[in-house]
Design an enzyme around this catalytic site. Sequence first.
Site, mmCIF file in Angstrom:
data_model
loop_
_atom_site.group_PDB
_atom_site.id
_atom_site.type_symbol
_atom_site.label_atom_id
_atom_site.label_comp_id
_atom_site.label_asym_id
_atom_site.label_seq_id
_atom_site.Cartn_x
_atom_site.Cartn_y
_atom_site.Cartn_z
ATOM 1 N N HIS A 145 68.007 65.080 -11.107
ATOM 2 C CA HIS A 145 67.765 65.092 -9.666
ATOM 3 C C HIS A 145 69.031 65.521 -8.932
ATOM 4 O O HIS A 145 68.996 66.401 -8.078
ATOM 5 C CB HIS A 145 67.331 63.693 -9.214
ATOM 6 C CG HIS A 145 67.259 63.513 -7.722
ATOM 7 N ND1 HIS A 145 66.239 64.035 -6.947
ATOM 8 C CD2 HIS A 145 68.092 62.874 -6.854
ATOM 9 C CE1 HIS A 145 66.436 63.717 -5.671
ATOM 10 N NE2 HIS A 145 67.557 63.020 -5.590
ATOM 11 N N GLU A 209 60.433 59.440 -3.442
ATOM 12 C CA GLU A 209 61.423 59.473 -4.520
ATOM 13 C C GLU A 209 60.974 58.477 -5.587
ATOM 14 O O GLU A 209 60.750 57.303 -5.306
ATOM 15 C CB GLU A 209 62.831 59.112 -4.013
ATOM 16 C CG GLU A 209 63.418 60.225 -3.141
ATOM 17 C CD GLU A 209 64.898 60.059 -2.849
ATOM 18 O OE1 GLU A 209 65.415 58.914 -2.948
ATOM 19 O OE2 GLU A 209 65.547 61.072 -2.519
ATOM 20 N N GLU A 211 61.604 56.088 -8.318
ATOM 21 C CA GLU A 211 62.754 55.303 -8.764
ATOM 22 C C GLU A 211 62.287 54.056 -9.503
ATOM 23 O O GLU A 211 61.143 53.625 -9.396
ATOM 24 C CB GLU A 211 63.607 54.852 -7.564
ATOM 25 C CG GLU A 211 64.146 55.996 -6.742
ATOM 26 C CD GLU A 211 65.321 55.587 -5.860
ATOM 27 O OE1 GLU A 211 65.961 54.529 -6.135
ATOM 28 O OE2 GLU A 211 65.602 56.316 -4.896
ATOM 29 N N GLN A 250 67.257 63.575 7.117
ATOM 30 C CA GLN A 250 68.379 63.374 6.197
ATOM 31 C C GLN A 250 69.415 64.497 6.313
ATOM 32 O O GLN A 250 70.613 64.246 6.392
ATOM 33 C CB GLN A 250 67.851 63.312 4.760
ATOM 34 C CG GLN A 250 68.927 63.031 3.710
ATOM 35 C CD GLN A 250 68.355 63.034 2.285
ATOM 36 O OE1 GLN A 250 67.285 63.595 2.035
ATOM 37 N NE2 GLN A 250 69.047 62.409 1.368
ATOM 38 N N TYR A 254 73.104 63.038 7.512
ATOM 39 C CA TYR A 254 73.748 62.377 6.374
ATOM 40 C C TYR A 254 75.260 62.512 6.309
ATOM 41 O O TYR A 254 75.912 61.744 5.612
ATOM 42 C CB TYR A 254 73.096 62.815 5.064
ATOM 43 C CG TYR A 254 73.637 64.069 4.426
ATOM 44 C CD1 TYR A 254 74.484 63.979 3.317
ATOM 45 C CD2 TYR A 254 73.306 65.320 4.918
ATOM 46 C CE1 TYR A 254 74.968 65.133 2.717
ATOM 47 C CE2 TYR A 254 73.789 66.462 4.323
ATOM 48 C CZ TYR A 254 74.625 66.373 3.223
ATOM 49 O OH TYR A 254 75.108 67.502 2.632
ATOM 50 N N THR A 369 66.483 58.712 -7.798
ATOM 51 C CA THR A 369 65.318 59.492 -8.219
ATOM 52 C C THR A 369 65.421 59.894 -9.681
ATOM 53 O O THR A 369 66.441 60.423 -10.111
ATOM 54 C CB THR A 369 65.194 60.742 -7.328
ATOM 55 O OG1 THR A 369 65.233 60.321 -5.973
ATOM 56 C CG2 THR A 369 63.900 61.477 -7.608
#
Length: 442
Positions: A145, A209, A211, A250, A254, A369
């Site tokens: 990822h 995502e 996870e 994002q 970010y 992820t």
Amino acid sequence: MNSLDDTHDQALLSWVASANEPGCDFPIQNLPFGRFRRAGSLEPWHVGVAIGDRILDLTLACDKPGWTDAEKERLLPLAQGSLSGFMALGAQARAALRRQLSLALREGSSWQPVLVDCLVPQAQAVMTLPCEVGDYTDFYTGIHHATTVGKLFRPDNPLLPNYKYVPIGYHGRSSSLCASGHAFHRPMGQLKGDAPEPRFAPTARLDYELELGALIGPGNELGEPITMANAEAHLFGVMLLNDWTARDVQSWEYQPLGPFLSKNFASTLSPWVVTMEALAPFRAPFERPAGDPAPLPYLDSEANRTQGALDIALEVWLQTAGMRERGEAAVRLMQSNFRDAYWTLAQLVAHHSSNGCNLRTADLLGSGTQSGPQPGQGGSLLELTQGGKQSITLSNGETRTFLQDGDTVILRGFCERAGRRRIGFGDCAATVLPARTLSSTL
Ligand code: CA
């Protein structure tokens, strides 16, 4: 590490017939914990253990005569509806209760006539989070990822120089963690893209995502790091975690401090915690490609090298609103395996506490992820669509770049190995609702 015993025996069957069906997520070898109540009731949450398509209600089970004093004492705190007190006790108490429940639920047990009316069909139960989650930290252990996403931004230099030395993470938010089965509104946020100025609008690039979430059992004192030798003893169990992300929010927000409102509008957890004991048959060596740096000594141990990794197959499924209307089942978008993670759960615990930071019972560590090495194994739409540039076509002809309103995303996970009974995690599902209109939010 947790040892193998007769509770892991693949030949073991339960008197709960559905637990013995091939492909069942919850055979007697699993026995994961969750909190539930009967649908339509307002009764307090009970702690239960999944067995086949039923739940063993520990509040009811505790009331039954026949337990020894020690067995009764073990059940009492759980019978009050709280898992966290039990989580703080650690591996020995977990193994003892696992053995107690395994004996009571296995075929031929004298407990069958006693416990049969303590079973609740899962189809008639509403699940909540298994415990009140304290702090939530999200890591970035999926190297495939990190590489694919890095390539979108830095084609020549996808992995930053710290990646192979530092288990990268950030502090998330636990208030918006939700139990599987919920729905949430497409979030609003600041979007800029290539426009000269940002605007405030519903995200157009909503993503999931894939996870794994690990829950902390016993914590550590502030100022007292957890060493690799003890790190596994601080883990309670594992769940599936969908760390929903608004990609357009994002990319604008970010820098320089990392994700914020692009992540904290909702995160979904699967309903059952699969304990470290149940995962014991599915350990794997922790290995890195030749030429990669060895972990620094505080992140290394013999036990971690030989069996620090976990062989957990992970999948993302999608059911669109159209599929639901036509009665069509969800379609699988990808598969990966947690064995490919660049860091183990023990290393996350050791790193997180290495500066003296205290982890507390019921804290949640997200794995980041989990994508596989192949292009079709991306654990997010960002990867599967190459940053939204190439849409994917579903088996019914619908296409997606990012999620649309009405989409239900389902994460699934299971462990399979020759000579072992397959165990699973149960669905981690949630549905995207349309954004609230501005007039309804003002
Ligand atoms: Ca994440």
